[in-house]
Scaffold this motif. Structure first.
Motif, PDB file in Angstrom:
ATOM      1  N   THR A   7      20.172  12.559  -2.398  1.00 45.31           N
ATOM      2  CA  THR A   7      20.743  13.835  -1.971  1.00 45.31           C
ATOM      3  C   THR A   7      21.384  13.712  -0.599  1.00 45.31           C
ATOM      4  OG1 THR A   7      18.712  14.631  -0.930  1.00 45.31           O
ATOM      5  CG2 THR A   7      18.988  15.105  -3.281  1.00 45.31           C
ATOM      6  N   ARG A  80      29.268  14.338  -1.545  1.00 39.52           N
ATOM      7  CA  ARG A  80      28.580  15.483  -2.137  1.00 39.52           C
ATOM      8  C   ARG A  80      27.823  16.231  -1.046  1.00 39.52           C
ATOM      9  NH1 ARG A  80      24.066  12.695  -5.807  1.00 39.52           N
ATOM     10  NH2 ARG A  80      23.111  14.763  -5.803  1.00 39.52           N
ATOM     11  N   ASP A  82      24.097  18.616  -1.143  1.00 42.83           N
ATOM     12  CA  ASP A  82      23.030  19.202  -1.958  1.00 42.83           C
ATOM     13  C   ASP A  82      22.202  20.243  -1.216  1.00 42.83           C
ATOM     14  OD1 ASP A  82      22.832  17.115  -4.434  1.00 42.83           O
ATOM     15  OD2 ASP A  82      23.242  16.051  -2.561  1.00 42.83           O
ATOM     16  N   ALA A 129      27.080  20.621  -6.914  1.00 45.41           N
ATOM     17  CA  ALA A 129      25.893  19.767  -6.977  1.00 45.41           C
ATOM     18  C   ALA A 129      24.894  20.292  -7.993  1.00 45.41           C
ATOM     19  CB  ALA A 129      25.249  19.663  -5.599  1.00 45.41           C
ATOM     20  N   ALA A 133      24.771  17.145 -10.303  1.00 43.13           N
ATOM     21  CA  ALA A 133      23.873  16.139  -9.733  1.00 43.13           C
ATOM     22  C   ALA A 133      22.614  15.984 -10.581  1.00 43.13           C
ATOM     23  CB  ALA A 133      23.496  16.522  -8.302  1.00 43.13           C
ATOM     24  N   SER A 138      20.535  23.006  -6.067  1.00 34.29           N
ATOM     25  CA  SER A 138      20.886  22.778  -4.667  1.00 34.29           C
ATOM     26  C   SER A 138      20.262  23.887  -3.833  1.00 34.29           C
ATOM     27  CB  SER A 138      22.402  22.731  -4.473  1.00 34.29           C
ATOM     28  OG  SER A 138      23.000  23.943  -4.894  1.00 34.29           O
TER      29      SER A 138
END
Length: 250
Positions: A7, A80, A82, A129, A133, A138
């Motif tokens: 993350t 990204r 998160d 995310a 993900a 998130s």
């Protein structure tokens, strides 16, 4: 395997106190942490402690363009986002009568505008995310205060800012919770930090006297609460945590 492996977390006000402790705690759980604050020297020192993966971003989150650029930089470097921890804040107490208006403006700018600017910029990435993900969830957590629950004389504008971010967090939660973006609020009581250092000298002494008979919280206590929030299974959302020193009455 650490609970936040893979993350990316952004922490504002990461140069000291709760922000610094939270960054350390998130990194210990495996997150790659972006450190955002105005004091680059402190951020560089913290990044050195965390290792080569930490991202240092010097920015003033009260400037919406700087906040937006900070979020964009994190996504550019790490790919990204998160977790967002809105921690930057100031506490400038004192009677409303004859108060320097600049103090009021500063609290609203940091405690409210900064939270809004960072959250606004981060939301698209947090939504992405949560959809794509591995965790499929998130988090955005804002550090508020007991001042967001109890108004006190001499604390009116600080109360305003903390009540305000509480209301914003709850409304935002209702909008995005179905999309697995969790919105959390942590409300610390008296905590060892630099907040009191910003008070005018006469007010600093009065504030110290108010809490001299109690053992205050440590920044690591609040960091532990944040980690607890963001490491829950995706079926759990811890939306609010009120944490006072055991001896604090209000």
């Amino acid at each position: 395997m650490a609970r936040l492996d893979g993350t990316v977390a952004l922490v504002t006000g990461a140069s000291s106190g709760i922000g610094e402790a939270t960054a350390v705690a998130l990194a210990a759980e495996g997150a790659r942490v972006a450190l955002v604050a105005r004091r680059r020297d402190r951020l560089e020192a913290l990044a050195g402690r965390l290792g080569g993966e930490a991202i240092v971003i010097e920015a003033d989150v009260t400037d919406a363009e700087q906040a937006k650029a900070a979020v964009a930089r994190v996504v550019e470097v790490a790919g990204r986002l998160d977790i967002v921890i809105n921690n930057a804040g100031v506490m400038l107490l004192g009677s409303a009568v004859d108060a320097p208006y600049e103090e009021w403006e500063r609290m609203v700018a940091v405690n409210v505008d900064g939270v809004l600017a960072v959250t606004h910029a981060a939301l698209p990435h947090l939504l992405a995310a949560a959809e794509t993900a591995d965790r499929r969830v998130s988090d955005v957590v804002t550090i508020s205060s007991t001042a967001g629950r109890i108004a006190r004389a001499g604390s009116g504008v600080y109360n305003l800012t903390k009540f305000g971010v509480g209301a914003f967090s709850e409304a935002l939660r209702q909008e995005v919770t179905q999309r697995h973006v969790r919105v959390g609020l942590v409300e610390p009581g008296a905590t060892v930090s630099e907040l009191r250092d910003h008070l005018r000298p006469e007010l600093r002494a009065a504030q110290a006297k108010r809490f001299e008979t109690m053992e205050p919280l440590q920044a690591t206590d609040i960091a532990e609460a944040v980690v607890y929030m963001v490491t829950r299974d995706r079926r759990q959302a811890v939306n609010e945590m009120l944490i006072r020193p055991t001896e604090q009455e209000t």
